[in-house]
Design a protein around this motif. Structure first.
Motif, short mmCIF file in Angstrom:
data_model
loop_
_atom_site.label_atom_id
_atom_site.label_comp_id
_atom_site.label_asym_id
_atom_site.label_seq_id
_atom_site.Cartn_x
_atom_site.Cartn_y
_atom_site.Cartn_z
N LEU A 1 0.83 -1.20 0.00
CA LEU A 1 0.00 0.00 0.00
C LEU A 1 0.87 1.26 0.00
O LEU A 1 0.56 2.24 -0.68
N ALA A 2 1.96 1.22 0.77
CA ALA A 2 2.89 2.36 0.77
C ALA A 2 3.47 2.58 -0.62
O ALA A 2 3.59 3.72 -1.08
N ILE A 3 3.84 1.48 -1.29
CA ILE A 3 4.36 1.60 -2.66
C ILE A 3 3.31 2.21 -3.57
O ILE A 3 3.59 3.08 -4.40
N SER A 4 2.06 1.79 -3.40
CA SER A 4 0.97 2.30 -4.23
C SER A 4 0.73 3.78 -3.98
O SER A 4 0.44 4.55 -4.91
N PHE A 5 0.83 4.22 -2.72
CA PHE A 5 0.67 5.64 -2.39
C PHE A 5 1.74 6.49 -3.06
O PHE A 5 1.47 7.61 -3.53
N PHE A 6 2.96 6.01 -3.09
CA PHE A 6 4.08 6.79 -3.61
C PHE A 6 4.19 6.73 -5.14
O PHE A 6 4.76 7.63 -5.75
N SER A 7 3.67 5.68 -5.78
CA SER A 7 3.85 5.49 -7.21
C SER A 7 2.83 6.31 -8.01
O SER A 7 1.66 6.38 -7.62
N PRO A 8 3.24 6.87 -9.13
CA PRO A 8 2.32 7.70 -9.92
C PRO A 8 1.35 6.89 -10.79
O PRO A 8 0.31 7.40 -11.19
N ASN A 9 1.70 5.62 -11.10
CA ASN A 9 0.84 4.83 -11.97
C ASN A 9 0.98 3.35 -11.65
O ASN A 9 1.86 2.94 -10.89
N GLN A 10 0.12 2.54 -12.25
CA GLN A 10 0.09 1.11 -11.97
C GLN A 10 1.37 0.41 -12.42
O GLN A 10 1.85 -0.49 -11.73
N LEU A 11 1.92 0.84 -13.55
CA LEU A 11 3.13 0.21 -14.07
C LEU A 11 4.28 0.34 -13.09
O LEU A 11 4.96 -0.65 -12.76
N GLN A 12 4.51 1.54 -12.58
CA GLN A 12 5.63 1.75 -11.67
C GLN A 12 5.39 1.03 -10.34
O GLN A 12 6.32 0.45 -9.78
#
Length: 395
Positions: free
Chosen positions: A284-295
């Motif tokens: 979830l932390a990765i998802s919060f920081f990432s700008p898009n699904q690919l990253q």
């Protein structure tokens, strides 16, 4: 036709190098993983296995045997005990991986020409350790035995044909605990099952937030919901699904493939829930920081892909370099697979997995705290344009 193909090739070539993420995946990640795995196996073999000794003979021969084990790179004699029960307890608790039992009367029996034996008790929950220990211990005992026999023949002057056909005076015996048949099925699939679960959980939660970012609804969502609501709303569905997957996966392994297990499956469920919570929090932390699904997916897979090899489940942590061992201890899968081994392979309960659960809880808290920091930053960016627009309208 050729010009069209050339143009298509050039366009694709330019687009690859215009995208830093693709360049990273295609060129840097293989080099990174290759270097990482090279250092992982840089010791080339499992060495310095903690070894406990029960010397009931207390003779010069028994001391020679102990020195031979300690001088061999495979073993590291850590302690001496006075009973077989204490030796078994130390191996069961994971304090030592190998136990050597030298029986009383070893030296006297050899002097009388009687057959005798040395027994090694080996932790078989890791095939890499048990295979290495069995081979090395057999070589050591046979070498010492041959040396003693040759000395006896030399003292009696019995060389020639008799010397070529001497009988080994010390017989080597071993007892492998937890996986006495050296079954790869019992050894590997428990770890691979946990690895697959981790990758699925990472992939699912990694797009929980970035999906809304790409859809353009994230700013509205973050303005209308508190962090606690987002945490529960995003994590709980995946926690329920991942726990169901855990049950299905290990039920299939234990019942469908009839793999023997010895512990209480309820402890496995507890460990699995805590493990899933830790992975979900970090994802979830990765998802919060990432700008898009690919990253988000790429970052999650960058962590998940090497986790099994670095977890210590196959190649023991003690045989890793300090840097690689440090990376291993920072991965949730390391602690979950240790718990799986303790529960299913060794038959242990809560006392043996308490530390694993505590570390996984700590990782979950770190992931939640990181997600909270990202939430504050995202919320500030989402609210500022609304406040500025409201201010301009008031003017």
């Amino acid at each position: 036709m050729n010009s069209k193909l050339s143009q298509l090739f050039l366009n694709e070539w330019r687009s690859i190098f215009a995208n830093r993420t693709i360049v990273l995946v295609m060129l840097i990640v293989p080099l990174l993983y290759t270097t990482l795995f090279g250092f992982l196996y840089s010791e080339r073999r499992v060495m310095e296995l903690p070894t406990v000794v029960l010397d009931a003979d207390q003779s010069e021969l028994s001391r020679e045997l102990i020195r031979a084990f300690d001088q061999d790179q495979t073993f590291a004699v850590s302690d001496m005990v006075n009973s077989e029960a204490e030796l078994n307890r130390r191996i069961d608790a994971g304090e030592d991986y190998v136990g050597i039992i030298i029986p009383a009367g070893l030296s006297d029996k050899l002097k009388r020409g009687q057959q005798t034996e040395v027994l090694t008790i080996i932790d078989g929950s890791n095939l890499m350790i048990s295979n290495t220990a069995v081979r090395a211990a057999s070589t050591i005992v046979k070498t010492v035995s041959a040396s003693v026999t040759l000395k006896q023949l030399e003292a009696k002057g019995e060389w020639g044909e008799q010397g070529k056909s001497f009988l080994t005076g010390i017989d080597y015996r071993y007892r492998v605990l937890y996986n006495p048949t050296f079954s790869y099925l019992s050894f590997m699939v428990f770890g691979l099952g946990g690895t697959v679960l981790q990758q699925v959980v990472f992939l699912g939660i990694a797009i929980a937030v970035t999906r809304e970012k790409e859809a353009g609804t994230w700013q509205q969502t973050i303005r209308e919901h508190s962090f606690g609501q987002l945490l529960a709303g995003k994590m709980l569905p995946y926690l329920i699904l991942s726990t169901f997957s855990l049950l299905i996966t290990y039920t299939l392994l234990l019942k469908g493939f009839q793999i023997p297990f010895y512990g209480n499956p309820l402890w496995l469920i507890l460990a699995g829930i805590v493990f899933n919570a830790a992975v979900l929090a970090l994802g979830l932390a990765i998802s919060f920081f990432s700008p898009n699904q690919l990253q988000a997916t790429q970052v999650a897979m960058l962590i998940a892909v090497p986790s099994f090899m670095l977890s210590g489940y196959t190649w023991p942590t003690m045989s890793m370099t300090p840097v690689i061992a440090g990376i291993s201890k920072s991965l949730p899968l390391t602690y979950f697979l240790h718990a799986v081994r303790e529960i299913l392979t060794k038959g242990h309960g809560f006392d043996y997995i308490r530390q694993d659960l505590l570390v996984l809880c700590l990782m979950a808290m770190i992931g939640i705290f990181s997600a909270f920091l990202a939430y504050l930053w995202n919320r500030k960016r989402a609210i500022e344009p609304v406040e500025n627009l409201s201010t301009m309208q008031n003017l």
